[in-house]
Design a protein around this motif. Structure first.
Motif, mmCIF file in Angstrom:
data_model
loop_
_atom_site.group_PDB
_atom_site.id
_atom_site.type_symbol
_atom_site.label_atom_id
_atom_site.label_comp_id
_atom_site.label_asym_id
_atom_site.label_seq_id
_atom_site.Cartn_x
_atom_site.Cartn_y
_atom_site.Cartn_z
ATOM 1 N N TYR A 65 1.377 -1.271 0.105
ATOM 2 C CA TYR A 65 0.049 -0.411 -0.050
ATOM 3 C C TYR A 65 0.872 0.926 0.213
ATOM 4 C CZ TYR A 65 -3.130 4.052 1.832
ATOM 5 O OH TYR A 65 -3.886 4.916 1.875
ATOM 6 N N VAL A 66 0.163 2.346 -0.771
ATOM 7 C CA VAL A 66 1.852 3.303 -0.901
ATOM 8 C C VAL A 66 0.585 4.945 -0.384
ATOM 9 C CG1 VAL A 66 2.604 5.020 -2.173
ATOM 10 C CG2 VAL A 66 2.497 2.535 -2.870
ATOM 11 N N PRO A 67 0.513 5.302 0.840
ATOM 12 C CA PRO A 67 -0.545 5.840 1.127
ATOM 13 C C PRO A 67 -0.575 7.288 0.144
ATOM 14 C CG PRO A 67 0.994 6.070 3.203
ATOM 15 C CD PRO A 67 1.373 4.953 1.422
ATOM 16 N N GLU A 102 -4.757 11.989 -0.375
ATOM 17 C CA GLU A 102 -6.331 12.373 -0.856
ATOM 18 C C GLU A 102 -7.111 10.202 -0.528
ATOM 19 O OE1 GLU A 102 -6.030 11.623 -5.229
ATOM 20 O OE2 GLU A 102 -4.763 13.689 -5.299
ATOM 21 N N ASP A 103 -6.255 9.646 0.085
ATOM 22 C CA ASP A 103 -7.046 8.874 0.698
ATOM 23 C C ASP A 103 -7.654 9.117 2.052
ATOM 24 O OD1 ASP A 103 -5.985 7.346 -1.487
ATOM 25 O OD2 ASP A 103 -4.103 6.196 -0.218
ATOM 26 N N LEU A 139 -6.063 -0.281 4.942
ATOM 27 C CA LEU A 139 -5.380 -0.158 3.650
ATOM 28 C C LEU A 139 -4.318 -1.033 4.327
ATOM 29 C CD1 LEU A 139 -6.220 1.450 0.478
ATOM 30 C CD2 LEU A 139 -6.654 -1.159 1.687
ATOM 31 N N THR A 140 -3.796 -0.229 5.615
ATOM 32 C CA THR A 140 -2.917 0.190 5.948
ATOM 33 C C THR A 140 -2.682 -1.463 7.089
ATOM 34 O OG1 THR A 140 -2.621 2.460 7.026
ATOM 35 C CG2 THR A 140 -1.349 0.935 7.936
ATOM 36 N N ARG A 186 5.457 3.869 -8.212
ATOM 37 C CA ARG A 186 4.965 3.363 -6.738
ATOM 38 C C ARG A 186 3.583 3.401 -6.858
ATOM 39 N NH1 ARG A 186 8.737 4.614 -2.552
ATOM 40 N NH2 ARG A 186 11.284 3.052 -3.836
ATOM 41 N N ARG A 187 3.235 5.246 -5.798
ATOM 42 C CA ARG A 187 1.328 4.669 -6.491
ATOM 43 C C ARG A 187 0.995 5.070 -7.668
ATOM 44 N NH1 ARG A 187 -1.976 5.593 -2.328
ATOM 45 N NH2 ARG A 187 -4.394 6.405 -3.997
ATOM 46 N N LEU A 188 1.919 5.204 -8.610
ATOM 47 C CA LEU A 188 0.899 4.682 -9.885
ATOM 48 C C LEU A 188 0.732 3.536 -10.222
ATOM 49 C CD1 LEU A 188 2.733 7.053 -12.424
ATOM 50 C CD2 LEU A 188 0.435 7.310 -12.204
#
Length: 329
Positions: free
Chosen positions: A12-14, A17-18, A26-27, A298-300
């Protein structure tokens, strides 16, 4: 705890916007991207004497920077690895490590500086002459040595490895290494694993059985198109195998890849430096690993936007090859 860890298969890449509850969920249910790569691969030089048919090294060799890492630069990397809990250290990448005449000296430096390092090399075996093998046995600087030996038949081996590598020489080198390992008096001698890529050019199952009968661990790995860099990928697929998009890759979440000049690239398949995340000699591995560019990529990937990432957008892998027992886990 171990069961929960196994269930966490995705990183998970926080993002800001989450929403809060989403971040909490998700964490708790996903893997956390480490603050420092768990595995670090870095090449001490840029040269390879093979021209493997499944590797694009020869396509980019002429256009890419070439050279050796200085002793000071090498020690800078090792000193930083020493400060972090790195799971595996691999002083090679898209090169042949034993073309560095000081590689065993460098392996010993790692062993001297870092407590119980898990140092792993992959070699094509061509440079493992008797003097090199004797030193490896004497100093025992490795955790494991992977030998890329493509098939056990002269014609298919040389057609696959190319670069002037000779089947008889490499076979003699490996058999000598095996014999010396059996004579070793080390409490915990390094492991030797024969590895090969499953292609249409070789019979990997026959080869795996050959080495297992000699008491050596051996398995094959699925063919990749190396980020879209292998033009012959489809024709190299084994019989009955198909290609699929490589969407379950975890490399960019836990592994760092450093070239001889300090450039950290996105992936070990980045032969032409399409995505340089930063330079670890100008800053540090830690800084490059955690910079904005690394985070955004990583987020992409986490969001499934692979089409926006060079290499990832064109990366494919073979789906299978016969009996899965012959593959790495």
């Amino acid at each position: 705890m171990n069961i929960l860890k196994k269930l966490k298969t995705r990183f998970y890449v926080p993002s800001k916007e989450d929403k809060f509850l989403k971040r909490v969920f998700l964490t708790a249910t996903s893997r956390k991207v480490p603050h420092f790569p768990k595995t670090v691969q870095f090449e001490t030089h840029s040269f390879c004497n093979a021209r493997c048919i499944f590797c694009p090294y020869h396509l980019y060799y002429e256009t890419q920077p070439k050279g050796f890492m200085t002793d000071e630069q090498f020690k800078k990397i090792v000193d930083e690895l020493k400060r972090h809990n790195v799971r595996r250290i691999s002083p090679y990448m898209n090169n042949e490590p034993f073309l560095d005449k000081k590689i065993i000296e460098k392996l010993l430096y790692i062993k001297q500086e870092i407590k119980d390092p898990k140092v792993v090399l992959t070699t094509n075996g061509s440079m493992l002459d008797r003097n090199c093998v004797d030193d490896l046995i004497k100093y025992n600087p490795l955790h494991a040595l992977y030998i890329s030996f493509q098939g056990v038949e002269k014609e298919s081996y040389e057609e696959t490895m190319r670069g002037g590598l000779k089947f008889e020489i490499t076979m003699e080198n490996v058999l000598y290494l095996i014999s010396k390992l059996k004579e070793s008096k080390a409490k915990k001698p390094f492991k030797v694993i024969i590895t090969m890529v499953a292609t249409s050019k070789v019979d990997p199952i026959k080869a795996v059985q050959f080495w297992r009968e000699k008491g050596i661990k051996a398995k094959c790995t699925p063919l990749e198109n190396r980020g879209g860099n292998i033009e012959e990928f489809q024709s190299l697929l084994p019989p009955n195998a198909k290609s699929k998009r490589f969407v379950n890759c975890t490399r960019l979440f836990k592994q760092g890849y450093i070239l001889f000049n300090g450039d950290m690239v996105l992936c070990c398949t980045d032969y032409s430096r399409k995505v340089v995340l930063g330079n670890v000699f100008e800053t540090s591995i830690e800084e490059v690993w955690n910079n904005e560019k690394s985070y955004e990529i990583r987020r992409l990937f986490y969001e499934g936007k692979l089409d926006e990432i060079p290499l990832c957008r064109t990366c494919e892998i073979a789906d299978s090859y016969g009996d899965e027992e012959y593959y790495y886990d």
